[in-house]
Write an enzyme that holds these catalytic residues in place. Structure first.
Site, mmCIF file in Angstrom:
data_model
loop_
_atom_site.group_PDB
_atom_site.id
_atom_site.type_symbol
_atom_site.label_atom_id
_atom_site.label_comp_id
_atom_site.label_asym_id
_atom_site.label_seq_id
_atom_site.Cartn_x
_atom_site.Cartn_y
_atom_site.Cartn_z
ATOM 1 N NE ARG A 1 -4.236 -1.765 0.113
ATOM 2 C CZ ARG A 1 -4.102 -2.880 -0.120
ATOM 3 N NH1 ARG A 1 -3.127 -3.640 -0.695
ATOM 4 N NH2 ARG A 1 -5.578 -3.626 -0.029
ATOM 5 C CD GLU B 1 -5.401 1.269 2.198
ATOM 6 O OE1 GLU B 1 -5.688 1.916 1.100
ATOM 7 O OE2 GLU B 1 -5.702 0.132 2.700
ATOM 8 C CB SER C 1 -8.481 -1.132 4.101
ATOM 9 O OG SER C 1 -8.837 -2.479 3.551
HETATM 10 N N1 EPU Z 1 -10.790 -10.206 10.299
HETATM 11 C C1 EPU Z 1 -11.546 -9.908 11.378
HETATM 12 N N2 EPU Z 1 -12.615 -9.162 11.514
HETATM 13 C C2 EPU Z 1 -12.796 -8.268 10.426
HETATM 14 C C3 EPU Z 1 -11.953 -8.337 9.269
HETATM 15 C C4 EPU Z 1 -11.087 -9.033 9.176
HETATM 16 O O1 EPU Z 1 -11.444 -10.534 12.145
HETATM 17 O O2 EPU Z 1 -13.675 -7.190 10.742
HETATM 18 C C5 EPU Z 1 -9.756 -10.853 10.050
HETATM 19 C C6 EPU Z 1 -10.182 -12.081 8.930
HETATM 20 O O3 EPU Z 1 -10.945 -13.125 9.645
HETATM 21 C C7 EPU Z 1 -8.794 -12.478 8.442
HETATM 22 C C8 EPU Z 1 -7.892 -11.314 8.609
HETATM 23 O O4 EPU Z 1 -8.570 -10.611 9.502
HETATM 24 O O5 EPU Z 1 -8.400 -13.528 9.231
HETATM 25 C C9 EPU Z 1 -7.787 -10.619 7.132
HETATM 26 O O6 EPU Z 1 -8.874 -10.238 6.619
HETATM 27 P P1 EPU Z 1 -9.199 -10.180 4.867
HETATM 28 O O7 EPU Z 1 -8.714 -11.298 4.345
HETATM 29 O O8 EPU Z 1 -10.799 -9.958 4.964
HETATM 30 O O9 EPU Z 1 -8.287 -9.084 4.678
HETATM 31 P P2 EPU Z 1 -7.901 -7.907 5.250
HETATM 32 O O10 EPU Z 1 -6.757 -7.732 5.931
HETATM 33 O O11 EPU Z 1 -9.212 -7.340 6.152
HETATM 34 C C10 EPU Z 1 -6.796 -6.792 3.173
HETATM 35 C C11 EPU Z 1 -6.809 -5.409 2.254
HETATM 36 C C12 EPU Z 1 -8.343 -5.497 1.510
HETATM 37 C C13 EPU Z 1 -8.084 -6.656 0.620
HETATM 38 C C14 EPU Z 1 -8.136 -7.885 1.411
HETATM 39 C C15 EPU Z 1 -8.121 -9.071 0.538
HETATM 40 C C16 EPU Z 1 -5.532 -4.046 3.517
HETATM 41 C C17 EPU Z 1 -5.629 -2.680 4.316
HETATM 42 N N3 EPU Z 1 -6.707 -4.330 3.269
HETATM 43 O O12 EPU Z 1 -7.978 -6.722 3.930
HETATM 44 O O13 EPU Z 1 -8.054 -4.031 0.684
HETATM 45 O O14 EPU Z 1 -9.408 -6.416 0.010
HETATM 46 O O15 EPU Z 1 -6.834 -7.976 2.271
HETATM 47 O O16 EPU Z 1 -7.080 -9.183 -0.003
HETATM 48 O O17 EPU Z 1 -4.444 -4.411 3.257
HETATM 49 C C18 EPU Z 1 -8.512 -2.055 0.416
HETATM 50 O O18 EPU Z 1 -7.367 -1.822 0.521
HETATM 51 O O19 EPU Z 1 -9.309 -1.116 0.552
HETATM 52 C C19 EPU Z 1 -8.772 -3.569 0.741
HETATM 53 C C20 EPU Z 1 -10.233 -3.484 1.022
#
Ligand code: EPU
Length: 335
Positions: free
Chosen positions: A161, A331, A236
């Site tokens: 990012r 972010e 995010s």
């Molecule tokens: N999780 C929770 N609660 C929540 C959200 C997430 O417990 O409310 C846990 C999930 O269960 C999982 C972990 O956190 O174990 C990661 O969650 P997820 O795979 O949904 O991905 P993320 O880290 O929350 C990142 C990106 C997203 C992208 C997804 C999928 C960042 C800041 N965000 O989210 O990007 O779509 O991975 O690759 O890196 C964006 O940048 O706008 C965005 C949506």
């Protein structure tokens, strides 16, 4: 160039924040950007797809809206195609357009809000793929002196990012075009992400095409992430924090089910998990809230001001710091 006076920016930022621009100027080509800069100097704000920003006040002075279109094949061989895209092209529309031609490369990045010109700034990424994996070149205009530039992939200094446009070149350059490399055959499909695998299994697809992956990604995103056309948001709001392996270890001893990801330089934690565990998921104050299905996303239920969203973000940051000793960082760009 089109100039509008005292114009609300509500429809031009995906958070749907109603702040005004004293003057809103639409630039439709690199030459119009150059012309503007030569006559007026740097604008107060350069606006792309408005998908990664939080407006916290009216903008005094000029907002330069980059509305450059165009999709052009600039190189092609038997294996791949390079496509040059205007910064104002909507990202997801381009993804769908490439898939309709059987091209691979953008499928994991389906349904990301925003325009092509914004994509390199934060090196958009999802489901194991980042823009840097397909980007060949960024073209644009430097503000001072007003002159065109071209950067190759390495020159963009991409990180998680992150890019040169958020660091050394912040506020100093306007992106007008990007060129991406897409595959015609031997698609390098990335299906490692668990949720993609299970979507493909559900659909009983064992030899997926880029279009199948895109469909899976769209399903996953629609089930977790709010559609900005329905509920204002900037994806995010926070970055996933990277901490030292010692700190990660200490946290894991207390919270055995905490998700962690090894990355270069430490361990990445899931900000969404931390925010949810701290009790904020689904929280709402006035029209500002934390999305009920993904705690990493802050939302505007209608008339939240940028300040209200920002205050909520600070409260979350303070609470997570207090409870877990981890400092979250926004972010999105705060304007
Ligand atoms: N999780 C929770 N609660 C929540 C959200 C997430 O417990 O409310 C846990 C999930 O269960 C999982 C972990 O956190 O174990 C990661 O969650 P997820 O795979 O949904 O991905 P993320 O880290 O929350 C990142 C990106 C997203 C992208 C997804 C999928 C960042 C800041 N965000 O989210 O990007 O779509 O991975 O690759 O890196 C964006 O940048 O706008 C965005 C949506």
């Amino acid at each position: 160039m089109i100039v509008q006076i005292n114009k609300s920016l509500k429809t031009l930022n995906t958070f749907g924040i109603d702040q005004q621009a004293e003057r809103l100027i639409w630039a439709h080509s690199t030459n119009e950007v150059l012309d503007y800069l030569k006559h007026h100097g740097a604008p107060t704000l350069v606006l792309g797809g408005g998908s990664n920003m939080l407006l916290t006040k009216d903008v005094q002075g000029d907002v330069l809206k980059i509305d450059i279109h165009g999709r052009e094949v600039v190189f092609e061989n038997e294996e791949e195609v390079h496509i040059r895209l205007g910064a104002g092209e909507n990202w997801h529309e381009v993804v769908l357009w490439t898939l309709s031609q059987g091209l691979g490369g953008m499928e994991n990045l389906s349904l990301i809000p925003g325009n092509c010109g914004t994509a390199p700034v934060q090196n958009i990424g999802a489901y194991g793929v980042e823009l840097k994996d397909l980007l060949i070149r960024v073209e644009g205009v430097q503000l001072d002196p007003a002159q065109t530039f071209e950067l190759d992939n390495a020159g963009c200094e991409f990180g998680y990012r992150d890019s040169i446009f958020k660091n050394a070149w912040k506020g100093k350059a306007i992106i007008t075009h990007i060129t991406v490399a897409l595959t015609k055959v031997n698609h390098r499909l990335n299906m490692d992400y668990g949720a993609i695998k299970s979507e493909l299994e559900k659909a009983e697809i064992d030899a997926p095409t880029p279009r199948d992956i895109s469909n899976a990604v769209v399903k996953i995103r629609q089930s977790k992430l709010p559609d900005p056309a329905v509920l204002g948001n900037s994806g995010s709001f926070f970055k996933n924090p990277v901490v030292s392996s010692d700190i990660a270890q200490q946290l894991l001893e207390r919270y055995t089910d905490m998700p962690t990801y090894d990355v270069s330089g430490g361990v990445k934690l899931a900000a969404g998990w931390l925010i949810e565990q701290a009790g904020w998921k689904g929280f709402r104050r006035g029209d500002a809230g934390v999305h009920e299905k993904q705690a990493l996303v802050l939302v505007n239920y209608g008339d939240a001001s940028g300040d209200e969203v920002l205050t909520l973000a600070h409260d979350i940051i303070d609470d997570v710091a207090k409870k877990y000793g981890v400092q979250l960082q926004a972010e999105v760009n705060l304007i």
